[in-house]
Design a protein around this motif. Structure first.
Motif, PDB file in Angstrom:
ATOM      1  N   THR A 223       0.821  -1.203   0.000  1.00 47.64           N
ATOM      2  CA  THR A 223       0.000   0.000   0.000  1.00 47.64           C
ATOM      3  C   THR A 223       0.862   1.263   0.000  1.00 47.64           C
ATOM      4  OG1 THR A 223      -0.112   0.192   2.410  1.00 47.64           O
ATOM      5  CG2 THR A 223      -1.703  -1.292   1.347  1.00 47.64           C
ATOM      6  N   ILE A 224       0.203   2.386  -0.164  1.00 48.47           N
ATOM      7  CA  ILE A 224       0.887   3.678  -0.136  1.00 48.47           C
ATOM      8  C   ILE A 224       1.651   3.867   1.175  1.00 48.47           C
ATOM      9  CG2 ILE A 224       0.448   6.173   0.015  1.00 48.47           C
ATOM     10  CD1 ILE A 224      -1.803   5.740  -2.060  1.00 48.47           C
ATOM     11  N   GLU A 225       1.053   3.404   2.280  1.00 48.07           N
ATOM     12  CA  GLU A 225       1.661   3.581   3.595  1.00 48.07           C
ATOM     13  C   GLU A 225       2.929   2.757   3.772  1.00 48.07           C
ATOM     14  OE1 GLU A 225      -2.199   5.116   3.452  1.00 48.07           O
ATOM     15  OE2 GLU A 225      -1.609   3.025   3.054  1.00 48.07           O
ATOM     16  N   ASP A 226       3.141   1.780   2.915  1.00 46.39           N
ATOM     17  CA  ASP A 226       4.317   0.905   3.042  1.00 46.39           C
ATOM     18  C   ASP A 226       5.578   1.501   2.430  1.00 46.39           C
ATOM     19  OD1 ASP A 226       2.842  -1.092   4.328  1.00 46.39           O
ATOM     20  OD2 ASP A 226       2.256  -2.018   2.432  1.00 46.39           O
ATOM     21  N   VAL A 227       5.474   2.670   1.794  1.00 50.92           N
ATOM     22  CA  VAL A 227       6.609   3.290   1.106  1.00 50.92           C
ATOM     23  C   VAL A 227       6.976   4.608   1.780  1.00 50.92           C
ATOM     24  CG1 VAL A 227       7.395   4.325  -1.072  1.00 50.92           C
ATOM     25  CG2 VAL A 227       6.045   2.220  -1.097  1.00 50.92           C
ATOM     26  N   ALA A 228       8.267   4.753   2.109  1.00 52.94           N
ATOM     27  CA  ALA A 228       8.742   5.992   2.742  1.00 52.94           C
ATOM     28  C   ALA A 228       9.190   7.020   1.709  1.00 52.94           C
ATOM     29  CB  ALA A 228       9.877   5.678   3.705  1.00 52.94           C
ATOM     30  N   SER A 229       9.856   6.566   0.627  1.00 54.42           N
ATOM     31  CA  SER A 229      10.363   7.520  -0.362  1.00 54.42           C
ATOM     32  C   SER A 229      10.592   6.834  -1.704  1.00 54.42           C
ATOM     33  CB  SER A 229      11.676   8.159   0.117  1.00 54.42           C
ATOM     34  OG  SER A 229      12.693   7.167   0.249  1.00 54.42           O
ATOM     35  N   VAL A 230      10.565   7.638  -2.765  1.00 54.92           N
ATOM     36  CA  VAL A 230      10.857   7.170  -4.125  1.00 54.92           C
ATOM     37  C   VAL A 230      11.741   8.204  -4.807  1.00 54.92           C
ATOM     38  CG1 VAL A 230       9.940   6.476  -6.366  1.00 54.92           C
ATOM     39  CG2 VAL A 230       8.598   6.023  -4.290  1.00 54.92           C
ATOM     40  N   GLU A 231      12.883   7.747  -5.333  1.00 55.32           N
ATOM     41  CA  GLU A 231      13.778   8.619  -6.098  1.00 55.32           C
ATOM     42  C   GLU A 231      13.861   8.089  -7.526  1.00 55.32           C
ATOM     43  OE1 GLU A 231      17.546   9.689  -3.729  1.00 55.32           O
ATOM     44  OE2 GLU A 231      16.769   7.880  -2.746  1.00 55.32           O
ATOM     45  N   THR A 232      13.946   9.003  -8.485  1.00 55.42           N
ATOM     46  CA  THR A 232      14.026   8.601  -9.889  1.00 55.42           C
ATOM     47  C   THR A 232      15.256   9.190 -10.558  1.00 55.42           C
ATOM     48  OG1 THR A 232      12.732  10.517 -10.655  1.00 55.42           O
ATOM     49  CG2 THR A 232      11.499   8.522 -10.053  1.00 55.42           C
ATOM     50  N   ASP A 233      15.810   8.436 -11.500  1.00 58.40           N
ATOM     51  CA  ASP A 233      16.938   8.888 -12.333  1.00 58.40           C
ATOM     52  C   ASP A 233      16.612   8.385 -13.751  1.00 58.40           C
ATOM     53  OD1 ASP A 233      19.374  10.170 -12.790  1.00 58.40           O
ATOM     54  OD2 ASP A 233      20.553   8.349 -12.425  1.00 58.40           O
ATOM     55  N   THR A 252      11.383   1.451   1.762  1.00 61.79           N
ATOM     56  CA  THR A 252      10.112   1.065   2.373  1.00 61.79           C
ATOM     57  C   THR A 252       9.955   1.739   3.731  1.00 61.79           C
ATOM     58  OG1 THR A 252      10.910  -0.865   3.609  1.00 61.79           O
ATOM     59  CG2 THR A 252      10.362  -1.198   1.269  1.00 61.79           C
ATOM     60  N   ALA A 253       8.748   1.672   4.271  1.00 65.76           N
ATOM     61  CA  ALA A 253       8.481   2.268   5.575  1.00 65.76           C
ATOM     62  C   ALA A 253       9.327   1.613   6.663  1.00 65.76           C
ATOM     63  CB  ALA A 253       6.998   2.144   5.901  1.00 65.76           C
ATOM     64  N   GLY A 332      -1.024   0.297  -4.416  1.00 62.40           N
ATOM     65  CA  GLY A 332      -0.708   1.645  -3.946  1.00 62.40           C
ATOM     66  C   GLY A 332       0.783   1.950  -3.957  1.00 62.40           C
ATOM     67  N   ALA A 333       1.597   0.983  -3.518  1.00 65.71           N
ATOM     68  CA  ALA A 333       3.050   1.201  -3.513  1.00 65.71           C
ATOM     69  C   ALA A 333       3.565   1.413  -4.927  1.00 65.71           C
ATOM     70  CB  ALA A 333       3.756   0.014  -2.855  1.00 65.71           C
ATOM     71  N   PHE A 334       3.082   0.585  -5.865  1.00 61.86           N
ATOM     72  CA  PHE A 334       3.492   0.755  -7.261  1.00 61.86           C
ATOM     73  C   PHE A 334       3.044   2.116  -7.787  1.00 61.86           C
ATOM     74  CE2 PHE A 334       2.678   0.653 -11.793  1.00 61.86           C
ATOM     75  CZ  PHE A 334       3.868   0.150 -12.283  1.00 61.86           C
ATOM     76  N   MET A 335       1.847   2.552  -7.406  1.00 61.98           N
ATOM     77  CA  MET A 335       1.355   3.841  -7.901  1.00 61.98           C
ATOM     78  C   MET A 335       2.181   5.009  -7.387  1.00 61.98           C
ATOM     79  SD  MET A 335      -0.970   3.480 -10.145  1.00 61.98           S
ATOM     80  CE  MET A 335      -1.176   5.263 -10.242  1.00 61.98           C
ATOM     81  N   LEU A 336       2.786   4.875  -6.209  1.00 65.24           N
ATOM     82  CA  LEU A 336       3.699   5.926  -5.753  1.00 65.24           C
ATOM     83  C   LEU A 336       4.918   6.017  -6.653  1.00 65.24           C
ATOM     84  CD1 LEU A 336       3.766   5.755  -1.841  1.00 65.24           C
ATOM     85  CD2 LEU A 336       2.669   7.460  -3.309  1.00 65.24           C
ATOM     86  N   VAL A 337       5.393   4.865  -7.141  1.00 63.47           N
ATOM     87  CA  VAL A 337       6.503   4.862  -8.092  1.00 63.47           C
ATOM     88  C   VAL A 337       6.076   5.533  -9.390  1.00 63.47           C
ATOM     89  CG1 VAL A 337       8.013   3.396  -9.493  1.00 63.47           C
ATOM     90  CG2 VAL A 337       7.593   2.830  -7.086  1.00 63.47           C
ATOM     91  N   LEU A 338       4.914   5.139  -9.910  1.00 68.99           N
ATOM     92  CA  LEU A 338       4.422   5.751 -11.147  1.00 68.99           C
ATOM     93  C   LEU A 338       4.254   7.263 -10.984  1.00 68.99           C
ATOM     94  CD1 LEU A 338       1.762   4.451 -13.599  1.00 68.99           C
ATOM     95  CD2 LEU A 338       1.526   6.761 -12.684  1.00 68.99           C
ATOM     96  N   GLU A 339       3.720   7.690  -9.851  1.00 71.10           N
ATOM     97  CA  GLU A 339       3.506   9.122  -9.621  1.00 71.10           C
ATOM     98  C   GLU A 339       4.833   9.880  -9.570  1.00 71.10           C
ATOM     99  OE1 GLU A 339       0.870  12.488  -8.820  1.00 71.10           O
ATOM    100  OE2 GLU A 339       0.725  10.540  -9.823  1.00 71.10           O
ATOM    101  N   ALA A 340       5.854   9.262  -8.967  1.00 76.61           N
ATOM    102  CA  ALA A 340       7.175   9.905  -8.920  1.00 76.61           C
ATOM    103  C   ALA A 340       7.738  10.063 -10.329  1.00 76.61           C
ATOM    104  CB  ALA A 340       8.126   9.083  -8.053  1.00 76.61           C
ATOM    105  N   ILE A 341       7.515   9.065 -11.169  1.00 77.03           N
ATOM    106  CA  ILE A 341       7.976   9.150 -12.560  1.00 77.03           C
ATOM    107  C   ILE A 341       7.159  10.173 -13.328  1.00 77.03           C
ATOM    108  CG2 ILE A 341       8.135   7.842 -14.721  1.00 77.03           C
ATOM    109  CD1 ILE A 341       8.681   5.350 -12.950  1.00 77.03           C
ATOM    110  N   ARG A 342       5.857  10.181 -13.110  1.00 80.11           N
ATOM    111  CA  ARG A 342       4.970  11.119 -13.821  1.00 80.11           C
ATOM    112  C   ARG A 342       5.320  12.573 -13.529  1.00 80.11           C
ATOM    113  NH1 ARG A 342       0.283  14.140 -13.343  1.00 80.11           N
ATOM    114  NH2 ARG A 342       0.294  13.928 -11.065  1.00 80.11           N
ATOM    115  N   THR A 343       5.683  12.853 -12.283  1.00 78.40           N
ATOM    116  CA  THR A 343       5.931  14.236 -11.864  1.00 78.40           C
ATOM    117  C   THR A 343       7.408  14.627 -11.931  1.00 78.40           C
ATOM    118  OG1 THR A 343       6.053  13.512  -9.548  1.00 78.40           O
ATOM    119  CG2 THR A 343       3.909  14.249 -10.360  1.00 78.40           C
TER     120      THR A 343
END
Length: 401
Positions: A223-233, A252-253, A332-343
């Motif tokens: 879920t979204i709550e299981d992720v603390a941060s996402v960095e992209t390169d 992860t959290a 939800g966790a995957f969607m946080l990754v997608l959102e980091a890439i999208r933005t």
């Protein structure tokens, strides 16, 4: 939407035995691309008496003989729903940017939904879809087929046993080849958006999305709550908007690093894999083959596992209340990754001096020079391409340009 094992290999566990319920009435939206996989799978399930494919929808007519003659054919979901009552399951296997509106339309019916990955193209759409599913009481299965692998339970037991010591990190490596024709197959291929509508068709969100999703599941990040941060390169060798060569670093959290180093600009395609890095050994999971290799001081073992089919799992959930393998909330966790890439900023264009083109015409594919070693270093060191100081990468933060 993604490369997947054959229907046979996906069905290590069929679950037909003992079912007495009438065949589920199923509609398929999208019969081309990955929709052809669903057609084959539904043909198998219909032959087993588990489903009846009653209708399909696609703006492009199905290939002759690909759809049962008993199934009605419609140009779109709106027309299909108007003429087809009492559906049990609607499967949506269409371009990414259509997932949100089609998913919402399906949830407005009494049918459960199987939605191909990625679920939607933004976190806002994910939240909207989740609220709609909750309000409707319908179930939503997301098409991350690799999550049906029986290897995942074995991996969980392996980590709990301490066989590889303390789990220190998880990495996902994907090296595929995609040619110019791949990006010409549709108007949305390689796009970040079309006419202001999010698409986010990058290496980590579509072709190698399973690598990311599988690594997250093994890390316990659902879920979204299981992720603390996402960095992209993010980088691109092809003449596209989205990324084709990237590192995504997740924490992860619980503090576990998960690093995904991915490209579709490799010299040659290789089976993608997820590696568990332990203090006393490692485990490598080739998720497209359901193959797990474990290396410890005692030696090396290898095992190939079966796999539960996600469509059958959704049907068993409806009939028997069986737990969904890939429910919407757990994306939800995957969607946080997608959102980091999208933005994120636009992917950086790799200097042509570090790109080699193999092949001719539309069959030509870009190869990033030294990419195999770069991926290996990134996952081993849990570092971005920038932090590794690669000659084609952007300067790392705090580094003079």
């Amino acid at each position: 939407m993604a490369t997947s094992p054959s229907a046979a290999s996906q069905s290590g566990h069929h679950g037909h035995a003992g079912h007495s319920a009438p065949a589920a009435r199923v509609a398929l939206v999208g019969v081309h691309g990955f929709g052809t996989h669903h057609l084959r799978n539904l043909e198998r399930l219909q032959a087993a008496g588990v489903v009846e494919l009653v209708a399909v929808a696609d703006p492009q007519p199905p290939a002759p003989g690909s759809v049962p003659y008993t199934a009605a054919v419609f140009p779109g979901l709106t027309e299909l729903l108007a003429a087809t009552p009492d559906l049990d399951v609607i499967i949506v296997a269409t371009p990414i940017q259509t997932h949100a509106p089609l998913g919402l339309a399906a949830l407005a019916t009494t049918a459960d939904l199987y939605l191909e990955k990625p679920p939607v193209a933004s976190l806002a759409d994910f939240n909207t879809l989740y609220e709609a599913a909750k309000a409707s009481g319908r179930s939503v299965q997301i098409g991350f087929q690799s999550l049906g692998s029986h290897a995942l339970a074995a991996i969980e037991e392996l980590v709990a046993s301490g066989a590889i010591g303390t789990l220190q990190g998880i990495s996902a490596t994907g090296r595929w080849v995609r040619d110019r024709a791949y990006y010409k197959r549709s108007r949305w291929a390689g796009k970040r958006s079309i006419d202001g509508v999010d698409v986010v068709d990058g290496v980590a969100t579509n072709p190698l999305a399973h690598a990311v999703a599988t690594a997250l599941r093994i890390a316990g990040a659902r879920t979204i709550e299981d992720v603390a941060s996402v960095e992209t390169d993010l980088y691109r060798a092809n003449d596209i908007e989205s990324d084709d060569t990237s590192v995504i670093r997740i924490r992860t959290a619980k503090g576990l690093p998960v690093t995904c180093a991915l490209t579709i600009c490799a010299t040659e395609s290789a089976e993608p894999h997820v590696t568990l890095q332990g203090s006393r050994g490692k485990a490598v999971f080739h998720y497209t083959e359901d193959r797990l290799t474990v290396t410890t001081p005692a030696g090396q073992t290898e095992q190939v596992f079966g796999r539960d089919d996600l469509t059958e799992n959704l049907l068993a959930h409806r009939r028997e209340g069986r737990e969904l393998i890939s429910p919407l909330l757990d994306s939800g966790a995957f969607m946080l990754v997608l959102e980091a890439i999208r933005t994120a900023p636009l992917p950086a264009l790799i200097d042509g001096a570090y790109i080699h083109w193999a092949g001719d015409g539309d069959a030509a594919h870009a190869v990033v020079v030294g990419i195999e070693e770069a991926l290996e270093r990134a996952t081993h060191e849990h570092a971005t391409f920038s932090e590794l100081g690669l000659p084609w990468a952007l300067p790392a933060r705090g580094t003079a340009s």
